[in-house]
Design a protein around this motif. Structure first.
Motif, PDB file in Angstrom:
ATOM      1  N   ILE A 134       0.852  -1.182   0.000  1.00 46.72           N
ATOM      2  CA  ILE A 134       0.000   0.000   0.000  1.00 46.72           C
ATOM      3  C   ILE A 134       0.891   1.235   0.000  1.00 46.72           C
ATOM      4  N   VAL A 135       0.564   2.186  -0.838  1.00 43.54           N
ATOM      5  CA  VAL A 135       1.237   3.481  -0.837  1.00 43.54           C
ATOM      6  C   VAL A 135       0.159   4.516  -0.580  1.00 43.54           C
ATOM      7  N   GLY A 136       0.362   5.312   0.458  1.00 44.01           N
ATOM      8  CA  GLY A 136      -0.597   6.347   0.815  1.00 44.01           C
ATOM      9  C   GLY A 136       0.083   7.697   0.899  1.00 44.01           C
ATOM     10  N   SER A 137      -0.402   8.662   0.134  1.00 44.41           N
ATOM     11  CA  SER A 137       0.216   9.989   0.131  1.00 44.41           C
ATOM     12  C   SER A 137      -0.259  10.857   1.297  1.00 44.41           C
ATOM     13  N   GLY A 138      -1.089  10.309   2.155  1.00 42.41           N
ATOM     14  CA  GLY A 138      -1.516  11.025   3.357  1.00 42.41           C
ATOM     15  C   GLY A 138      -2.108  12.384   3.063  1.00 42.41           C
ATOM     16  N   ALA A 139      -1.676  13.401   3.820  1.00 41.27           N
ATOM     17  CA  ALA A 139      -2.203  14.758   3.698  1.00 41.27           C
ATOM     18  C   ALA A 139      -1.874  15.392   2.349  1.00 41.27           C
ATOM     19  N   LEU A 140      -0.898  14.853   1.618  1.00 44.28           N
ATOM     20  CA  LEU A 140      -0.564  15.415   0.310  1.00 44.28           C
ATOM     21  C   LEU A 140      -1.679  15.183  -0.712  1.00 44.28           C
ATOM     22  N   LYS A 141      -2.420  14.096  -0.534  1.00 46.14           N
ATOM     23  CA  LYS A 141      -3.526  13.742  -1.434  1.00 46.14           C
ATOM     24  C   LYS A 141      -3.071  13.754  -2.900  1.00 46.14           C
ATOM     25  N   GLN A 142      -2.033  12.975  -3.185  1.00 48.64           N
ATOM     26  CA  GLN A 142      -1.462  12.876  -4.521  1.00 48.64           C
ATOM     27  C   GLN A 142      -1.784  11.507  -5.108  1.00 48.64           C
ATOM     28  N   ALA A 143      -2.785  11.447  -5.954  1.00 51.34           N
ATOM     29  CA  ALA A 143      -3.240  10.180  -6.523  1.00 51.34           C
ATOM     30  C   ALA A 143      -2.148   9.443  -7.284  1.00 51.34           C
ATOM     31  N   ALA A 144      -1.145  10.155  -7.801  1.00 53.88           N
ATOM     32  CA  ALA A 144      -0.054   9.507  -8.539  1.00 53.88           C
ATOM     33  C   ALA A 144       0.719   8.540  -7.662  1.00 53.88           C
ATOM     34  N   ALA A 145       0.702   8.757  -6.366  1.00 50.86           N
ATOM     35  CA  ALA A 145       1.439   7.881  -5.456  1.00 50.86           C
ATOM     36  C   ALA A 145       0.561   6.784  -4.875  1.00 50.86           C
ATOM     37  N   ASP A 146      -0.721   7.043  -4.684  1.00 49.79           N
ATOM     38  CA  ASP A 146      -1.600   6.112  -3.982  1.00 49.79           C
ATOM     39  C   ASP A 146      -1.830   4.836  -4.781  1.00 49.79           C
ATOM     40  N   SER A 147      -1.644   3.701  -4.112  1.00 46.29           N
ATOM     41  CA  SER A 147      -1.909   2.422  -4.756  1.00 46.29           C
ATOM     42  C   SER A 147      -2.053   1.336  -3.705  1.00 46.29           C
ATOM     43  N   LEU A 162       4.025   2.322   2.548  1.00 44.38           N
ATOM     44  CA  LEU A 162       4.762   3.579   2.540  1.00 44.38           C
ATOM     45  C   LEU A 162       3.709   4.662   2.710  1.00 44.38           C
ATOM     46  N   LEU A 163       3.826   5.453   3.769  1.00 47.04           N
ATOM     47  CA  LEU A 163       2.812   6.443   4.110  1.00 47.04           C
ATOM     48  C   LEU A 163       3.477   7.795   4.308  1.00 47.04           C
ATOM     49  N   TYR A 164       3.020   8.802   3.556  1.00 38.22           N
ATOM     50  CA  TYR A 164       3.608  10.137   3.699  1.00 38.22           C
ATOM     51  C   TYR A 164       2.994  10.822   4.908  1.00 38.22           C
ATOM     52  N   THR A 165       3.878  11.299   5.783  1.00 36.08           N
ATOM     53  CA  THR A 165       3.474  11.889   7.054  1.00 36.08           C
ATOM     54  C   THR A 165       3.889  13.355   7.097  1.00 36.08           C
ATOM     55  N   VAL A 166       2.960  14.228   7.438  1.00 37.37           N
ATOM     56  CA  VAL A 166       3.247  15.651   7.608  1.00 37.37           C
ATOM     57  C   VAL A 166       2.832  16.028   9.034  1.00 37.37           C
ATOM     58  N   ASP A 167       3.766  16.592   9.786  1.00 37.18           N
ATOM     59  CA  ASP A 167       3.497  16.986  11.171  1.00 37.18           C
ATOM     60  C   ASP A 167       2.921  15.831  11.987  1.00 37.18           C
ATOM     61  N   GLY A 168       3.410  14.620  11.733  1.00 38.61           N
ATOM     62  CA  GLY A 168       2.971  13.448  12.487  1.00 38.61           C
ATOM     63  C   GLY A 168       1.637  12.875  12.078  1.00 38.61           C
ATOM     64  N   GLU A 169       1.038  13.381  11.016  1.00 37.41           N
ATOM     65  CA  GLU A 169      -0.270  12.899  10.552  1.00 37.41           C
ATOM     66  C   GLU A 169      -0.187  12.390   9.127  1.00 37.41           C
ATOM     67  N   PRO A 170      -0.812  11.326   8.753  1.00 33.34           N
ATOM     68  CA  PRO A 170      -1.445  10.386   9.663  1.00 33.34           C
ATOM     69  C   PRO A 170      -0.393   9.704  10.534  1.00 33.34           C
ATOM     70  N   ALA A 171      -0.778   9.409  11.760  1.00 35.34           N
ATOM     71  CA  ALA A 171       0.145   8.822  12.728  1.00 35.34           C
ATOM     72  C   ALA A 171       0.437   7.358  12.414  1.00 35.34           C
ATOM     73  N   ALA A 172      -0.459   6.689  11.730  1.00 35.45           N
ATOM     74  CA  ALA A 172      -0.284   5.276  11.367  1.00 35.45           C
ATOM     75  C   ALA A 172      -1.232   4.958  10.204  1.00 35.45           C
ATOM     76  N   PRO A 173      -0.963   3.858   9.492  1.00 37.60           N
ATOM     77  CA  PRO A 173      -1.873   3.468   8.403  1.00 37.60           C
ATOM     78  C   PRO A 173      -3.270   3.183   8.940  1.00 37.60           C
ATOM     79  N   ALA A 174      -4.252   3.306   8.059  1.00 33.59           N
ATOM     80  CA  ALA A 174      -5.623   2.939   8.408  1.00 33.59           C
ATOM     81  C   ALA A 174      -5.673   1.424   8.602  1.00 33.59           C
TER      82      ALA A 174
END
Length: 185
Positions: A60-73, A172-184
């Motif tokens: 799983i790839v999650g762009s977190g708060a960046l909300k970048q669909a190119a990375a999410d899979s 791989l989860l992109y984290t900004v200022d500690g958020e998201p703190a962990a994967p869903a």
């Protein structure tokens, strides 16, 4: 101890923890030697793959708060035994990029995210990731693993040395200022 000394000590501790976590868990694959694990077979991509069972390794790839669909899979990669995380990501067609200073030790971009011209908004303002040295301690790709039955945990190794097995998940989860703190879940 004065309030200024306490704040300075706290800031130094937070910076050191951020650096340690980034180094330990956000490394890119180094050249790996062939292993004796069974060969990988083709990855099966699915829009609902995050919630579907996976007999191999769920990537799983999650762009977190960046909300970048190119990375999410979310992809299920068939493996028959313990396999380096770097090989599983390659099979899942997840492209990682290190930094100029640490080309094989850190993950700076995943599938081109964050782009060099993207303004990353954080508590201190905005930031652009140049991938020259260490990613910022407040904005980085975190590596997570989840056993077949258990909870997500921050990876204790980087992509080059981490081994994953059938039934496990890798994120791989992109984290900004500690958020998201962990994967869903």
């Amino acid at each position: 101890m004065t309030l200024t000394k306490i704040r300075t000590a706290a800031a130094s501790s937070l910076a050191a923890v951020g650096l340690l976590l980034t180094l330990a868990a956000c490394s890119t694959p180094a050249a790996t030697q062939p292993t004796t694990s069974a060969p990988l077979s083709t990855a099966a991509a699915s829009s609902g793959a995050a919630s579907e069972p996976c007999a191999g390794v769920k990537v799983i790839v999650g762009s977190g708060a960046l909300k970048q669909a190119a990375a999410d899979s979310s992809v299920c990669v068939a493996v028959d035994g313990a396999t380096p995380a770097s090989k599983v990501l390659d099979e899942a067609k997840v492209k990682t990029e290190g930094t100029t200073q640490y080309p094989n030790e850190l993950v700076c971009r995943v599938n081109g995210v964050p782009a060099a011209d993207l303004d990353i908004t954080h508590k201190g303002g905005t930031y652009k990731e140049e991938c020259s040295s260490m990613p910022a301690a407040f904005a980085y790709w975190a590596l997570w693993v989840k056993p077949a039955s258990g909870d997500w945990a921050y990876a204790q190794e980087g992509l080059a040395t981490l081994q994953v097995s059938p039934g496990e998940s890798l994120e791989l989860l992109y984290t900004v200022d500690g958020e998201p703190a962990a994967p869903a879940a």
